[in-house]
Design a protein around this motif. Structure first.
Motif, mmCIF file in Angstrom:
data_model
loop_
_atom_site.group_PDB
_atom_site.id
_atom_site.type_symbol
_atom_site.label_atom_id
_atom_site.label_comp_id
_atom_site.label_asym_id
_atom_site.label_seq_id
_atom_site.Cartn_x
_atom_site.Cartn_y
_atom_site.Cartn_z
ATOM 1 N N THR A 1 0.825 -1.210 0.000
ATOM 2 C CA THR A 1 0.000 0.000 0.000
ATOM 3 C C THR A 1 0.857 1.258 0.000
ATOM 4 O OG1 THR A 1 -1.718 -1.154 1.240
ATOM 5 C CG2 THR A 1 -1.849 1.234 1.185
ATOM 6 N N THR A 2 1.886 1.282 0.833
ATOM 7 C CA THR A 2 2.707 2.493 0.951
ATOM 8 C C THR A 2 3.535 2.747 -0.300
ATOM 9 O OG1 THR A 2 4.393 1.223 2.124
ATOM 10 C CG2 THR A 2 2.800 2.427 3.460
ATOM 11 N N LYS A 3 3.764 1.718 -1.094
ATOM 12 C CA LYS A 3 4.481 1.914 -2.351
ATOM 13 C C LYS A 3 3.607 2.632 -3.367
ATOM 14 C CE LYS A 3 7.330 -2.184 -1.787
ATOM 15 N NZ LYS A 3 7.598 -3.537 -2.263
ATOM 16 N N LYS A 4 2.294 2.430 -3.293
ATOM 17 C CA LYS A 4 1.359 3.043 -4.230
ATOM 18 C C LYS A 4 0.981 4.450 -3.784
ATOM 19 C CE LYS A 4 -0.668 -1.449 -5.170
ATOM 20 N NZ LYS A 4 -1.854 -2.261 -4.983
ATOM 21 N N THR A 5 0.440 4.549 -2.580
ATOM 22 C CA THR A 5 -0.056 5.827 -2.066
ATOM 23 C C THR A 5 -0.310 5.684 -0.567
ATOM 24 O OG1 THR A 5 -1.863 7.421 -2.159
ATOM 25 C CG2 THR A 5 -2.445 5.169 -2.633
ATOM 26 N N GLN A 6 -0.345 6.787 0.131
ATOM 27 C CA GLN A 6 -0.709 6.728 1.544
ATOM 28 C C GLN A 6 -2.208 6.497 1.699
ATOM 29 O OE1 GLN A 6 1.370 6.709 4.232
ATOM 30 N NE2 GLN A 6 2.930 6.509 2.661
ATOM 31 N N ALA A 7 -3.003 6.950 0.739
ATOM 32 C CA ALA A 7 -4.446 6.690 0.632
ATOM 33 C C ALA A 7 -5.224 6.733 1.937
ATOM 34 C CB ALA A 7 -4.673 5.362 -0.070
ATOM 35 N N PRO A 8 -5.147 7.823 2.685
ATOM 36 C CA PRO A 8 -5.939 7.878 3.910
ATOM 37 C C PRO A 8 -7.425 8.042 3.630
ATOM 38 C CG PRO A 8 -4.958 10.013 3.517
ATOM 39 C CD PRO A 8 -4.408 9.062 2.457
ATOM 40 N N TRP A 9 -7.772 8.461 2.414
ATOM 41 C CA TRP A 9 -9.165 8.790 2.107
ATOM 42 C C TRP A 9 -10.084 7.600 2.268
ATOM 43 C CZ3 TRP A 9 -5.260 9.378 -1.649
ATOM 44 C CH2 TRP A 9 -4.625 10.605 -1.589
ATOM 45 N N SER A 10 -9.653 6.440 1.812
ATOM 46 C CA SER A 10 -10.515 5.257 1.924
ATOM 47 C C SER A 10 -10.793 4.931 3.381
ATOM 48 C CB SER A 10 -9.873 4.049 1.230
ATOM 49 O OG SER A 10 -9.770 4.296 -0.154
ATOM 50 N N LEU A 11 -9.741 4.954 4.205
ATOM 51 C CA LEU A 11 -9.929 4.658 5.633
ATOM 52 C C LEU A 11 -10.807 5.706 6.304
ATOM 53 C CD1 LEU A 11 -6.314 3.524 6.581
ATOM 54 C CD2 LEU A 11 -8.328 2.082 6.230
ATOM 55 N N GLU A 12 -10.623 6.968 5.937
ATOM 56 C CA GLU A 12 -11.436 8.026 6.530
ATOM 57 C C GLU A 12 -12.905 7.871 6.134
ATOM 58 O OE1 GLU A 12 -9.425 11.523 5.162
ATOM 59 O OE2 GLU A 12 -7.742 11.230 6.529
ATOM 60 N N THR A 13 -13.146 7.552 4.887
ATOM 61 C CA THR A 13 -14.523 7.368 4.426
ATOM 62 C C THR A 13 -15.165 6.171 5.109
ATOM 63 O OG1 THR A 13 -13.992 8.368 2.294
ATOM 64 C CG2 THR A 13 -15.979 7.024 2.390
ATOM 65 N N ILE A 14 -14.419 5.093 5.257
ATOM 66 C CA ILE A 14 -14.940 3.921 5.969
ATOM 67 C C ILE A 14 -15.348 4.313 7.390
ATOM 68 C CG2 ILE A 14 -14.267 1.687 6.983
ATOM 69 C CD1 ILE A 14 -12.608 1.245 4.356
ATOM 70 N N GLY A 15 -14.537 5.131 8.045
ATOM 71 C CA GLY A 15 -14.863 5.576 9.398
ATOM 72 C C GLY A 15 -16.131 6.420 9.447
ATOM 73 N N ILE A 16 -16.303 7.303 8.476
ATOM 74 C CA ILE A 16 -17.506 8.139 8.423
ATOM 75 C C ILE A 16 -18.751 7.265 8.297
ATOM 76 C CG2 ILE A 16 -18.783 9.807 7.004
ATOM 77 C CD1 ILE A 16 -15.989 11.032 6.279
ATOM 78 N N VAL A 17 -18.720 6.346 7.343
ATOM 79 C CA VAL A 17 -19.876 5.474 7.104
ATOM 80 C C VAL A 17 -20.136 4.583 8.315
ATOM 81 C CG1 VAL A 17 -20.806 3.627 5.660
ATOM 82 C CG2 VAL A 17 -19.577 5.539 4.606
ATOM 83 N N ARG A 18 -19.075 3.985 8.854
ATOM 84 C CA ARG A 18 -19.226 3.111 10.029
ATOM 85 C C ARG A 18 -19.873 3.861 11.191
ATOM 86 N NH1 ARG A 18 -17.057 -1.661 11.212
ATOM 87 N NH2 ARG A 18 -15.490 -1.522 9.592
ATOM 88 N N TYR A 19 -19.479 5.103 11.408
ATOM 89 C CA TYR A 19 -20.042 5.909 12.492
ATOM 90 C C TYR A 19 -21.559 6.017 12.357
ATOM 91 C CZ TYR A 19 -21.503 10.032 15.066
ATOM 92 O OH TYR A 19 -22.187 10.891 15.889
#
Length: 130
Positions: free
Chosen positions: A67-85
């Motif tokens: 994952t870190t070789k491609k991108t840090q991609a925090p957006w997916s994890l942040e979006t998952i957190g929003i929806v989960r909430y």
């Protein structure tokens, strides 16, 4: 009747909502939105997410050494957190799905037959695939 909300999380999040009743797909909404749009979508209908006939299905995002070789991609994890909430707050059903579980199984042809293929909106189409 069951309502499905599919979410493909990312910097641009695909979100598709539809109803299935006796094998008929209807009430189709589809969006390509940012974090604020995701929060607003789930905040507007807070009581919907706790209903037994509503399922939110979201693509999972697992961080691997690659994952870190491609991108840090925090957006997916942040979006998952929003929806989960919002879904957990309402006592709803959230189903996470690995990309490999649906990308080969649900082809574009299947989505087209169901009326869930959105040309030019790849993220929304992927949300329907989830």
């Amino acid at each position: 009747m069951i309502r499905i909300v599919g979410v493909d999380p990312g910097l641009v999040t695909g979100l598709t909502s539809f109803t299935i009743d006796e094998d008929e797909v209807s009430c189709i909404d589809h969006y390509q939105i940012d974090h604020l749009g995701v929060g607003q979508y789930f905040e507007v209908r807070p009581n919907d997410w706790g209903k037994p006939d509503v399922i939110v299905a979201m693509e999972s995002f697992i961080i691997t050494p690659g994952t870190t070789k491609k991108t840090q991609a925090p957006w997916s994890l942040e979006t998952i957190g929003i929806v989960r909430y919002f879904v957990e707050k309402a006592g709803g059903q959230l189903r996470m799905s690995a990309p490999s579980a649906h990308k080969k199984l649900i082809s574009d042809d299947v989505l087209k037959r169901a009326g869930l293929y959105f040309p030019g909106e790849g993220h929304a189409t992927d949300a329907a695939r989830v």
